[in-house]
Design an enzyme around this catalytic site. Structure first.
Site, mmCIF file in Angstrom:
data_model
loop_
_atom_site.group_PDB
_atom_site.id
_atom_site.type_symbol
_atom_site.label_atom_id
_atom_site.label_comp_id
_atom_site.label_asym_id
_atom_site.label_seq_id
_atom_site.Cartn_x
_atom_site.Cartn_y
_atom_site.Cartn_z
ATOM 1 N N ARG A 43 53.078 44.793 43.941
ATOM 2 C CA ARG A 43 52.945 43.333 43.944
ATOM 3 C C ARG A 43 53.801 42.726 42.831
ATOM 4 O O ARG A 43 54.539 41.774 43.062
ATOM 5 C CB ARG A 43 51.469 42.970 43.735
ATOM 6 C CG ARG A 43 51.247 41.495 43.459
ATOM 7 C CD ARG A 43 49.797 41.138 43.530
ATOM 8 N NE ARG A 43 49.052 41.359 42.291
ATOM 9 C CZ ARG A 43 47.733 41.410 42.231
ATOM 10 N NH1 ARG A 43 47.021 41.305 43.317
ATOM 11 N NH2 ARG A 43 47.124 41.561 41.075
ATOM 12 N N ARG A 93 30.581 38.822 39.213
ATOM 13 C CA ARG A 93 31.215 40.019 38.667
ATOM 14 C C ARG A 93 30.270 40.781 37.747
ATOM 15 O O ARG A 93 30.628 41.840 37.253
ATOM 16 C CB ARG A 93 32.436 39.589 37.853
ATOM 17 C CG ARG A 93 33.761 40.098 38.391
ATOM 18 C CD ARG A 93 34.829 39.590 37.455
ATOM 19 N NE ARG A 93 36.118 40.142 37.700
ATOM 20 C CZ ARG A 93 37.033 39.624 38.511
ATOM 21 N NH1 ARG A 93 36.750 38.562 39.219
ATOM 22 N NH2 ARG A 93 38.217 40.188 38.613
ATOM 23 N N ARG A 142 51.571 37.613 36.783
ATOM 24 C CA ARG A 142 50.318 37.460 36.032
ATOM 25 C C ARG A 142 50.363 38.289 34.757
ATOM 26 O O ARG A 142 50.772 39.442 34.798
ATOM 27 C CB ARG A 142 49.152 37.951 36.900
ATOM 28 C CG ARG A 142 48.548 36.882 37.774
ATOM 29 C CD ARG A 142 47.589 37.455 38.761
ATOM 30 N NE ARG A 142 46.459 38.162 38.134
ATOM 31 C CZ ARG A 142 45.382 38.572 38.805
ATOM 32 N NH1 ARG A 142 45.297 38.336 40.101
ATOM 33 N NH2 ARG A 142 44.418 39.204 38.200
ATOM 34 N N ARG A 145 40.987 46.292 33.287
ATOM 35 C CA ARG A 145 40.297 45.543 34.346
ATOM 36 C C ARG A 145 39.463 46.483 35.213
ATOM 37 O O ARG A 145 38.361 46.138 35.637
ATOM 38 C CB ARG A 145 41.319 44.783 35.210
ATOM 39 C CG ARG A 145 41.763 43.462 34.582
ATOM 40 C CD ARG A 145 43.099 43.008 35.107
ATOM 41 N NE ARG A 145 43.115 42.711 36.527
ATOM 42 C CZ ARG A 145 44.239 42.617 37.249
ATOM 43 N NH1 ARG A 145 45.419 42.776 36.665
ATOM 44 N NH2 ARG A 145 44.183 42.340 38.525
ATOM 45 N N LYS A 155 40.909 41.866 48.368
ATOM 46 C CA LYS A 155 39.983 40.742 48.544
ATOM 47 C C LYS A 155 40.737 39.448 48.840
ATOM 48 O O LYS A 155 40.377 38.703 49.733
ATOM 49 C CB LYS A 155 39.132 40.525 47.288
ATOM 50 C CG LYS A 155 38.258 41.683 46.897
ATOM 51 C CD LYS A 155 37.337 41.303 45.737
ATOM 52 C CE LYS A 155 38.074 40.841 44.508
ATOM 53 N NZ LYS A 155 38.593 41.882 43.642
HETATM 54 P P1 ADP Z 1 41.407 40.694 40.076
HETATM 55 O O1 ADP Z 1 42.663 40.556 40.869
HETATM 56 O O2 ADP Z 1 41.504 41.697 38.981
HETATM 57 O O3 ADP Z 1 40.195 40.867 40.913
HETATM 58 P P2 ADP Z 1 40.900 37.897 39.431
HETATM 59 O O4 ADP Z 1 42.104 37.132 39.817
HETATM 60 O O5 ADP Z 1 39.696 37.772 40.301
HETATM 61 O O6 ADP Z 1 41.285 39.414 39.210
HETATM 62 O O7 ADP Z 1 40.454 37.534 37.929
HETATM 63 C C1 ADP Z 1 41.344 37.661 36.853
HETATM 64 C C2 ADP Z 1 40.566 37.632 35.526
HETATM 65 O O8 ADP Z 1 39.805 36.420 35.440
HETATM 66 C C3 ADP Z 1 39.566 38.741 35.325
HETATM 67 O O9 ADP Z 1 40.141 39.923 34.823
HETATM 68 C C4 ADP Z 1 38.593 38.094 34.320
HETATM 69 O O10 ADP Z 1 39.119 38.097 33.014
HETATM 70 C C5 ADP Z 1 38.547 36.648 34.784
HETATM 71 N N1 ADP Z 1 37.448 36.424 35.757
HETATM 72 C C6 ADP Z 1 37.590 36.099 37.062
HETATM 73 N N2 ADP Z 1 36.408 35.975 37.641
HETATM 74 C C7 ADP Z 1 35.462 36.240 36.694
HETATM 75 C C8 ADP Z 1 34.053 36.293 36.668
HETATM 76 N N3 ADP Z 1 33.326 36.046 37.771
HETATM 77 N N4 ADP Z 1 33.436 36.623 35.507
HETATM 78 C C9 ADP Z 1 34.127 36.865 34.403
HETATM 79 N N5 ADP Z 1 35.459 36.845 34.350
HETATM 80 C C10 ADP Z 1 36.137 36.535 35.479
#
Ligand code: ADP
Length: 291
Positions: free
Chosen positions: A127, A88, A139, A150, A13
């Site tokens: 990564r 989400r 991270r 996750r 994404k």
């Molecule tokens: P990923 O690479 O896993 O898609 P993101 O960078 O989008 O992860 O998000 C990292 C973390 O931030 C998630 O695991 C969650 O804890 C939190 N987070 C991000 N966006 C949301 C959301 N829309 N609702 C709830 N938690 C979120």
């Protein structure tokens, strides 16, 4: 253009969002990035989110909805945006529908990046390795254990959105196992078909050949849908037509994508047979590493 990119961690994404913002000059709204910034700055939101994020859980809906509501008000989001990592959960999707409705804004579509789960851990591991090599901070949630959590959060809370948006005729699916370039092209074709971009300004000759027809049908209908008052029946019909033709187009795209994907998978399989199992999509990891 207002679109949502949907897909599990490691599906690409972030990589695709980067490419879209460069190409179309719109902003990427990544709740993950915004939350990480809040954690780093030690804001009240950051303090609430810190532990949850580190463990792979989801931050409460009211927190992220609040963040997004503020963010889409910013002037740079007026031209359009790509939502990455939001919504989400179903309540977040409902809140977004309300937010957009109040602002008389229309969502062009939701693009799901579908990937084999077995590839995700590899992608994230690569990564992380590359970030370490470059001496960058990794991270805290990019460990195999947290990634598993996750993924579980994605499956139980985010995957229902596929049904949510498909019921509302908003969902299109792209094969995220293709090369980065192919995924970008597939997304571009979808955006044309949805009427989210103008064919003449962005389409290359070859793309125009395959996508101009449905896009031409979809665009006026979409505009009609956008201007529609709630009572007007015609625009509603037009919008329906648009989503129909938008739906049709991805079908062809999907077929083509499937073919290419098959080829790519075969090629990749051959290559990795030579090189060993961890064939890492370099660019993905490079771009994702920025997040
Ligand atoms: P990923 O690479 O896993 O898609 P993101 O960078 O989008 O992860 O998000 C990292 C973390 O931030 C998630 O695991 C969650 O804890 C939190 N987070 C991000 N966006 C949301 C959301 N829309 N609702 C709830 N938690 C979120």
């Amino acid at each position: 253009m207002r679109i949502i990119l949907l897909g599990p961690p490691g599906s690409g994404k972030g990589t695709q969002a980067q490419r879209l913002i460069e190409r179309y000059g719109i902003v990427q709204l990544s709740t993950g990035e915004m939350l990480r910034a809040a954690v780093a700055a030690g804001t009240p939101v950051g303090l609430r989110a810190k532990e949850i994020m580190a463990s792979g859980g989801l931050v409460p809906d009211d927190v992220v909805v609040g963040i997004i509501a503020d963010r889409i008000e910013q002037p740079d989001a007026k031209k359009g945006f790509i939502l990455d990592g939001f919504p989400r959960t179903v309540p977040q999707a409902e809140a977004l529908d309300e937010l957009l409705k109040h602002r008389h804004l229309k969502l062009d579509g939701v693009i799901e990046l579908r990937v084999n789960e077995s590839a995700l851990l590899d992608r994230v591991e690569t990564r992380v390795a590359q970030m370490r090599e470059r001496g960058e901070e990794v991270r805290v949630d990019d460990t195999p254990e947290v990634l598993t959590k996750r993924l579980a959060s994605y499956r139980s809370q985010t995957e229902p959105l596929i049904h949510y948006y498909s019921e509302r005729r908003k969902l299109s699916t792209v094969d995220g196992m293709m090369t980065i370039e192919e995924v970008t092209r597939a997304i571009h074709r979808l955006l044309l078909a949805l009427g989210a971009i103008e064919p003449k300004t962005h389409a290359k000759a070859a793309q125009a050949k395959t996508s101009a027809k449905p896009a031409a049908k979809a665009a006026p209908a979409r505009r009609a849908g956008e201007k529609a008052s709630k009572k007007a029946k015609k625009p509603a019909k037009a919008a329906k037509k648009a989503s129909k033709s938008a739906k049709k187009a991805p079908k062809g795209t999907k077929k083509a994508a499937k073919k290419t994907a098959k080829k790519t998978v075969k090629k990749t399989a051959k290559k990795s047979a030579k090189k060993g199992p961890k064939k890492a999509p370099k660019k993905v990891t490079k771009k994702r590493a920025k997040r």
